[in-house]
Write a protein that holds these residues in place. Sequence first.
Motif, PDB file in Angstrom:
ATOM      1  N   LEU A 117       0.820  -1.213   0.000  1.00  0.00           N
ATOM      2  CA  LEU A 117       0.000   0.000   0.000  1.00  0.00           C
ATOM      3  C   LEU A 117       0.852   1.260   0.000  1.00  0.00           C
ATOM      4  N   GLY A 118       2.152   1.114   0.291  1.00  0.00           N
ATOM      5  CA  GLY A 118       3.061   2.251   0.238  1.00  0.00           C
ATOM      6  C   GLY A 118       4.100   2.116  -0.865  1.00  0.00           C
ATOM      7  N   ALA A 151       1.627  -1.978   5.891  1.00  0.00           N
ATOM      8  CA  ALA A 151       2.032  -0.661   5.402  1.00  0.00           C
ATOM      9  C   ALA A 151       3.418  -0.721   4.765  1.00  0.00           C
ATOM     10  N   GLN A 152       3.630  -1.736   3.919  1.00  0.00           N
ATOM     11  CA  GLN A 152       4.950  -1.874   3.290  1.00  0.00           C
ATOM     12  C   GLN A 152       5.249  -0.695   2.375  1.00  0.00           C
ATOM     13  N   ASN A 186       1.606  -3.602  13.459  1.00  0.00           N
ATOM     14  CA  ASN A 186       3.069  -3.552  13.437  1.00  0.00           C
ATOM     15  C   ASN A 186       3.549  -4.911  12.938  1.00  0.00           C
ATOM     16  N   HIS A 187       4.105  -4.933  11.727  1.00  0.00           N
ATOM     17  CA  HIS A 187       4.300  -6.213  11.040  1.00  0.00           C
ATOM     18  C   HIS A 187       5.617  -6.249  10.280  1.00  0.00           C
ATOM     19  N   GLY A 188       6.654  -5.637  10.857  1.00  0.00           N
ATOM     20  CA  GLY A 188       7.957  -5.649  10.215  1.00  0.00           C
ATOM     21  C   GLY A 188       8.265  -4.349   9.497  1.00  0.00           C
ATOM     22  N   GLY A 189       9.562  -4.115   9.250  1.00  0.00           N
ATOM     23  CA  GLY A 189       9.972  -2.863   8.640  1.00  0.00           C
ATOM     24  C   GLY A 189       9.621  -1.696   9.541  1.00  0.00           C
ATOM     25  N   LEU A 190       9.411  -0.536   8.945  1.00  0.00           N
ATOM     26  CA  LEU A 190       9.098   0.643   9.742  1.00  0.00           C
ATOM     27  C   LEU A 190       7.750   0.542  10.438  1.00  0.00           C
ATOM     28  N   SER A 191       6.890  -0.367   9.982  1.00  0.00           N
ATOM     29  CA  SER A 191       5.606  -0.510  10.674  1.00  0.00           C
ATOM     30  C   SER A 191       5.797  -1.014  12.095  1.00  0.00           C
ATOM     31  N   LEU A 197       4.531   4.345  12.722  1.00  0.00           N
ATOM     32  CA  LEU A 197       3.199   3.886  12.355  1.00  0.00           C
ATOM     33  C   LEU A 197       2.125   4.830  12.896  1.00  0.00           C
ATOM     34  N   ALA A 198       2.282   5.307  14.125  1.00  0.00           N
ATOM     35  CA  ALA A 198       1.319   6.259  14.671  1.00  0.00           C
ATOM     36  C   ALA A 198       1.285   7.529  13.827  1.00  0.00           C
TER      37      ALA A 198
END
Length: 311
Positions: A117-118, A151-152, A186-191, A197-198
Amino acid sequence: MTNRRQFLAYGAAAAAATGLSSKFSFAADALKVTPPFKISLAEWSLHRTLRDESKGLTNLDFPRVSKEEFGIDAIEYVNQFFKDKAHDEKYLTELKQRCEDQGVKSLLIMCDGEGALGDPDTDKREQAVKNHHKWVDAAKFLGCHSIRVNAQSRGSYEEQMKLASDGLRKLSEYAKPHGLNVIVENHGGLSSNGAWLAGTIAKTEMDNCGTLPDFGNFYIRRGKDPEKYDRYKGVEELMPFAKAVSAKAHDFDEKGNEVHTDFFKMMGIVLAHGYHGYVGIEYEGGKVSEYEGIKKTKELLDRVAERIAQG
Protein backbone atom coordinates in the motif's frame (compact mmCIF):
# COMPACT_ATOMS: atom_id res chain seq x y z
CA MET A 1 1.10 20.88 10.91
CA THR A 2 -0.38 18.72 13.64
CA ASN A 3 -4.07 18.11 13.04
CA ARG A 4 -6.61 18.01 15.87
CA ARG A 5 -6.91 14.21 15.78
CA GLN A 6 -3.17 13.77 15.99
CA PHE A 7 -2.94 16.31 18.83
CA LEU A 8 -5.64 14.56 20.85
CA ALA A 9 -4.18 11.12 20.18
CA TYR A 10 -0.69 12.04 21.25
CA GLY A 11 -2.07 13.94 24.22
CA ALA A 12 -3.83 10.79 25.36
CA ALA A 13 -0.68 8.75 24.84
CA ALA A 14 1.37 11.18 26.88
CA ALA A 15 -1.15 11.14 29.70
CA ALA A 16 -1.23 7.35 29.69
CA ALA A 17 2.53 7.14 29.80
CA THR A 18 2.66 8.93 33.15
CA GLY A 19 1.63 7.06 36.24
CA LEU A 20 0.74 3.85 34.38
CA SER A 21 0.53 1.73 37.49
CA SER A 22 -1.90 4.15 39.16
CA LYS A 23 -4.02 4.19 36.02
CA PHE A 24 -4.05 0.40 36.03
CA SER A 25 -5.38 0.53 39.61
CA PHE A 26 -7.96 3.11 38.59
CA ALA A 27 -9.07 0.87 35.72
CA ALA A 28 -9.46 -1.98 38.19
CA ASP A 29 -11.71 0.12 40.46
CA ALA A 30 -13.83 1.29 37.54
CA LEU A 31 -14.30 -2.12 35.95
CA LYS A 32 -15.34 -4.38 38.82
CA VAL A 33 -18.79 -4.97 37.33
CA THR A 34 -18.15 -5.25 33.59
CA PRO A 35 -15.32 -7.29 32.03
CA PRO A 36 -12.29 -5.08 31.34
CA PHE A 37 -11.91 -6.56 27.85
CA LYS A 38 -13.26 -9.32 25.64
CA ILE A 39 -11.33 -12.21 24.12
CA SER A 40 -11.30 -13.21 20.46
CA LEU A 41 -9.29 -15.77 18.49
CA ALA A 42 -7.04 -14.96 15.55
CA GLU A 43 -7.10 -17.67 12.88
CA TRP A 44 -3.31 -17.54 12.56
CA SER A 45 -3.16 -19.36 15.89
CA LEU A 46 -4.23 -22.46 13.93
CA HIS A 47 -2.17 -21.90 10.79
CA ARG A 48 -0.21 -25.15 11.04
CA THR A 49 -3.35 -27.19 11.58
CA LEU A 50 -5.15 -25.46 8.71
CA ARG A 51 -2.23 -26.10 6.36
CA ASP A 52 -2.03 -29.78 7.28
CA GLU A 53 -4.54 -31.44 4.96
CA SER A 54 -4.44 -34.60 7.05
CA LYS A 55 -6.13 -32.66 9.88
CA GLY A 56 -9.18 -32.02 7.72
CA LEU A 57 -9.70 -28.52 9.14
CA THR A 58 -10.66 -25.64 6.85
CA ASN A 59 -11.61 -22.01 7.23
CA LEU A 60 -15.28 -23.03 7.30
CA ASP A 61 -14.59 -24.99 10.50
CA PHE A 62 -13.00 -22.05 12.28
CA PRO A 63 -16.20 -20.73 13.94
CA ARG A 64 -17.06 -24.16 15.36
CA VAL A 65 -13.54 -24.88 16.61
CA SER A 66 -13.29 -21.48 18.25
CA LYS A 67 -16.53 -21.97 20.14
CA GLU A 68 -16.42 -25.69 20.93
CA GLU A 69 -12.71 -26.11 21.67
CA PHE A 70 -11.93 -22.81 23.36
CA GLY A 71 -15.23 -21.20 24.36
CA ILE A 72 -14.40 -18.12 22.28
CA ASP A 73 -17.29 -16.52 20.41
CA ALA A 74 -15.48 -13.86 18.35
CA ILE A 75 -13.02 -14.58 15.54
CA GLU A 76 -10.47 -12.88 13.30
CA TYR A 77 -9.92 -14.42 9.86
CA VAL A 78 -6.74 -14.61 7.78
CA ASN A 79 -7.38 -14.09 4.06
CA GLN A 80 -4.87 -16.69 2.88
CA PHE A 81 -7.10 -19.47 4.23
CA PHE A 82 -9.88 -18.49 1.81
CA LYS A 83 -7.80 -16.55 -0.69
CA ASP A 84 -9.97 -17.27 -3.72
CA LYS A 85 -13.31 -16.83 -1.94
CA ALA A 86 -13.54 -13.06 -1.48
CA HIS A 87 -16.10 -12.79 -4.30
CA ASP A 88 -17.70 -16.22 -3.75
CA GLU A 89 -21.08 -15.29 -2.30
CA LYS A 90 -22.09 -18.93 -1.83
CA TYR A 91 -18.97 -19.63 0.23
CA LEU A 92 -19.29 -16.45 2.28
CA THR A 93 -22.95 -17.18 2.92
CA GLU A 94 -22.03 -20.64 4.22
CA LEU A 95 -19.32 -19.17 6.45
CA LYS A 96 -21.68 -16.54 7.79
CA GLN A 97 -24.33 -19.16 8.50
CA ARG A 98 -21.86 -21.33 10.40
CA CYS A 99 -21.00 -18.32 12.55
CA GLU A 100 -24.66 -17.71 13.25
CA ASP A 101 -25.24 -21.38 14.08
CA GLN A 102 -22.42 -21.25 16.65
CA GLY A 103 -23.25 -17.81 17.99
CA VAL A 104 -19.85 -16.56 16.86
CA LYS A 105 -19.11 -12.98 15.80
CA SER A 106 -16.83 -12.14 12.85
CA LEU A 107 -14.56 -9.23 13.76
CA LEU A 108 -12.01 -8.69 11.03
CA ILE A 109 -10.06 -10.16 8.13
CA MET A 110 -6.25 -10.05 8.24
CA CYS A 111 -5.11 -9.36 4.69
CA ASP A 112 -1.71 -10.22 3.25
CA GLY A 113 -0.30 -10.74 -0.22
CA GLU A 114 -2.29 -8.04 -1.99
CA GLY A 115 0.54 -5.64 -2.80
CA ALA A 116 2.33 -2.84 -0.97
CA LEU A 117 0.00 0.00 0.00
CA GLY A 118 3.06 2.25 0.24
CA ASP A 119 4.72 1.18 -3.00
CA PRO A 120 6.85 4.02 -4.49
CA ASP A 121 5.46 3.15 -7.92
CA THR A 122 2.16 5.03 -8.20
CA ASP A 123 0.52 2.43 -10.45
CA LYS A 124 1.51 -0.45 -8.17
CA ARG A 125 0.30 1.47 -5.11
CA GLU A 126 -3.04 2.15 -6.77
CA GLN A 127 -3.33 -1.50 -7.76
CA ALA A 128 -2.60 -2.60 -4.20
CA VAL A 129 -5.43 -0.38 -2.99
CA LYS A 130 -7.79 -1.92 -5.54
CA ASN A 131 -6.64 -5.43 -4.62
CA HIS A 132 -7.89 -4.82 -1.09
CA HIS A 133 -11.34 -3.68 -2.18
CA LYS A 134 -12.64 -7.24 -2.39
CA TRP A 135 -11.67 -7.88 1.22
CA VAL A 136 -13.52 -4.79 2.34
CA ASP A 137 -16.56 -6.17 0.51
CA ALA A 138 -16.13 -9.63 2.05
CA ALA A 139 -15.66 -8.18 5.54
CA LYS A 140 -18.83 -6.16 5.13
CA PHE A 141 -20.75 -9.27 4.05
CA LEU A 142 -19.51 -11.26 7.05
CA GLY A 143 -20.35 -8.50 9.51
CA CYS A 144 -16.77 -7.55 10.41
CA HIS A 145 -15.76 -4.10 11.60
CA SER A 146 -12.32 -3.98 9.93
CA ILE A 147 -9.76 -5.39 7.58
CA ARG A 148 -6.18 -5.57 8.82
CA VAL A 149 -3.60 -4.52 6.24
CA ASN A 150 0.14 -3.90 6.08
CA ALA A 151 2.03 -0.66 5.40
CA GLN A 152 4.95 -1.87 3.29
CA SER A 153 6.96 0.79 1.53
CA ARG A 154 10.50 1.71 0.50
CA GLY A 155 12.64 4.80 0.90
CA SER A 156 13.51 7.12 3.74
CA TYR A 157 11.56 7.35 7.00
CA GLU A 158 9.64 10.40 5.74
CA GLU A 159 9.14 9.06 2.21
CA GLN A 160 7.67 5.80 3.48
CA MET A 161 5.33 7.67 5.80
CA LYS A 162 4.10 9.81 2.90
CA LEU A 163 3.64 6.84 0.55
CA ALA A 164 2.01 4.50 3.07
CA SER A 165 -0.37 7.17 4.33
CA ASP A 166 -1.43 7.84 0.73
CA GLY A 167 -2.32 4.21 0.07
CA LEU A 168 -4.00 3.80 3.45
CA ARG A 169 -6.04 6.97 2.98
CA LYS A 170 -7.31 5.86 -0.42
CA LEU A 171 -8.26 2.43 0.88
CA SER A 172 -9.94 4.00 3.91
CA GLU A 173 -11.92 6.27 1.61
CA TYR A 174 -13.25 3.17 -0.15
CA ALA A 175 -14.01 1.42 3.14
CA LYS A 176 -15.73 4.33 4.89
CA PRO A 177 -19.10 4.18 3.05
CA HIS A 178 -19.19 0.46 3.88
CA GLY A 179 -18.81 1.23 7.58
CA LEU A 180 -15.46 -0.58 7.65
CA ASN A 181 -12.17 0.33 9.27
CA VAL A 182 -8.73 -0.16 7.75
CA ILE A 183 -6.31 -1.08 10.52
CA VAL A 184 -2.56 -1.58 10.37
CA GLU A 185 -0.54 -4.03 12.43
CA ASN A 186 3.07 -3.55 13.44
CA HIS A 187 4.30 -6.21 11.04
CA GLY A 188 7.96 -5.65 10.21
CA GLY A 189 9.97 -2.86 8.64
CA LEU A 190 9.10 0.64 9.74
CA SER A 191 5.61 -0.51 10.67
CA SER A 192 7.27 -2.05 13.75
CA ASN A 193 8.45 1.42 14.77
CA GLY A 194 5.55 2.63 16.91
CA ALA A 195 6.27 6.32 16.35
CA TRP A 196 6.43 5.87 12.56
CA LEU A 197 3.20 3.89 12.35
CA ALA A 198 1.32 6.26 14.67
CA GLY A 199 2.52 9.20 12.59
CA THR A 200 1.51 7.44 9.37
CA ILE A 201 -2.01 6.78 10.63
CA ALA A 202 -2.38 10.38 11.81
CA LYS A 203 -1.22 11.60 8.39
CA THR A 204 -4.13 9.81 6.64
CA GLU A 205 -6.59 12.10 8.49
CA MET A 206 -9.19 9.33 8.24
CA ASP A 207 -11.08 8.36 11.38
CA ASN A 208 -11.69 4.84 10.04
CA CYS A 209 -7.95 4.24 9.64
CA GLY A 210 -6.35 2.90 12.79
CA THR A 211 -3.99 0.37 14.29
CA LEU A 212 -3.96 -3.21 15.52
CA PRO A 213 -1.16 -3.22 18.11
CA ASP A 214 0.48 -6.64 18.30
CA PHE A 215 2.36 -7.49 21.50
CA GLY A 216 5.18 -9.28 19.70
CA ASN A 217 5.79 -7.96 16.18
CA PHE A 218 8.46 -5.38 16.96
CA TYR A 219 11.32 -6.53 14.73
CA ILE A 220 12.14 -3.66 12.38
CA ARG A 221 14.88 -5.80 10.87
CA ARG A 222 15.78 -9.46 11.31
CA GLY A 223 18.85 -11.37 10.20
CA LYS A 224 22.50 -11.00 11.20
CA ASP A 225 22.06 -7.41 12.36
CA PRO A 226 18.56 -7.38 13.86
CA GLU A 227 16.86 -4.19 14.99
CA LYS A 228 14.13 -4.41 17.61
CA TYR A 229 11.73 -1.80 18.92
CA ASP A 230 10.64 -1.77 22.56
CA ARG A 231 7.30 -3.60 22.59
CA TYR A 232 5.83 -1.69 25.53
CA LYS A 233 6.78 1.68 24.06
CA GLY A 234 5.42 0.57 20.68
CA VAL A 235 2.04 -0.51 22.02
CA GLU A 236 1.87 2.72 24.06
CA GLU A 237 2.36 4.72 20.86
CA LEU A 238 -0.15 2.71 18.83
CA MET A 239 -2.99 2.52 21.35
CA PRO A 240 -4.42 6.01 20.64
CA PHE A 241 -5.41 4.71 17.20
CA ALA A 242 -6.27 1.11 18.18
CA LYS A 243 -9.47 -0.50 16.91
CA ALA A 244 -8.31 -4.03 17.82
CA VAL A 245 -5.47 -5.58 19.86
CA SER A 246 -3.45 -8.75 19.22
CA ALA A 247 -2.16 -10.73 22.21
CA LYS A 248 0.82 -12.48 20.62
CA ALA A 249 2.16 -15.44 22.60
CA HIS A 250 5.02 -17.88 21.97
CA ASP A 251 6.27 -19.57 25.15
CA PHE A 252 5.13 -19.94 28.74
CA ASP A 253 6.91 -20.50 32.04
CA GLU A 254 5.88 -22.95 34.77
CA LYS A 255 3.44 -20.37 36.17
CA GLY A 256 1.68 -19.94 32.83
CA ASN A 257 3.13 -16.50 32.09
CA GLU A 258 4.33 -15.59 28.60
CA VAL A 259 8.12 -15.41 28.78
CA HIS A 260 8.61 -12.68 26.16
CA THR A 261 5.81 -10.31 27.13
CA ASP A 262 4.55 -9.29 30.55
CA PHE A 263 0.82 -9.58 29.81
CA PHE A 264 -0.11 -7.79 33.04
CA LYS A 265 2.04 -4.79 32.14
CA MET A 266 0.94 -4.83 28.51
CA MET A 267 -2.75 -5.03 29.32
CA GLY A 268 -2.21 -2.20 31.79
CA ILE A 269 -1.06 -0.06 28.86
CA VAL A 270 -4.03 -1.18 26.75
CA LEU A 271 -6.60 -0.41 29.45
CA ALA A 272 -4.98 2.88 30.41
CA HIS A 273 -5.97 4.13 26.95
CA GLY A 274 -9.63 3.35 27.62
CA TYR A 275 -9.69 0.32 25.34
CA HIS A 276 -12.14 -2.36 26.49
CA GLY A 277 -12.83 -4.13 23.20
CA TYR A 278 -11.64 -7.48 21.90
CA VAL A 279 -8.12 -8.73 22.53
CA GLY A 280 -7.29 -11.39 19.96
CA ILE A 281 -5.31 -14.48 20.93
CA GLU A 282 -2.53 -15.11 18.40
CA TYR A 283 -0.43 -18.07 19.48
CA GLU A 284 2.69 -18.62 17.36
CA GLY A 285 4.82 -20.86 19.54
CA GLY A 286 6.05 -24.35 18.80
CA LYS A 287 6.85 -25.90 22.18
CA VAL A 288 3.24 -26.91 22.76
CA SER A 289 0.50 -27.66 20.25
CA GLU A 290 -1.56 -24.89 18.74
CA TYR A 291 -4.61 -26.02 20.70
CA GLU A 292 -2.69 -26.05 23.98
CA GLY A 293 -1.02 -22.73 23.19
CA ILE A 294 -4.39 -21.07 22.56
CA LYS A 295 -5.71 -22.45 25.84
CA LYS A 296 -2.65 -21.24 27.76
CA THR A 297 -2.97 -17.77 26.25
CA LYS A 298 -6.66 -17.62 27.12
CA GLU A 299 -5.96 -18.76 30.69
CA LEU A 300 -3.36 -16.01 31.01
CA LEU A 301 -5.73 -13.33 29.72
CA ASP A 302 -8.43 -14.62 32.06
CA ARG A 303 -6.01 -14.23 34.98
CA VAL A 304 -5.22 -10.68 33.89
CA ALA A 305 -8.94 -9.85 33.80
CA GLU A 306 -9.50 -11.49 37.17
CA ARG A 307 -6.70 -9.53 38.82
CA ILE A 308 -8.12 -6.28 37.46
CA ALA A 309 -11.58 -7.21 38.70
CA GLN A 310 -10.21 -7.93 42.17
CA GLY A 311 -8.50 -4.56 42.27
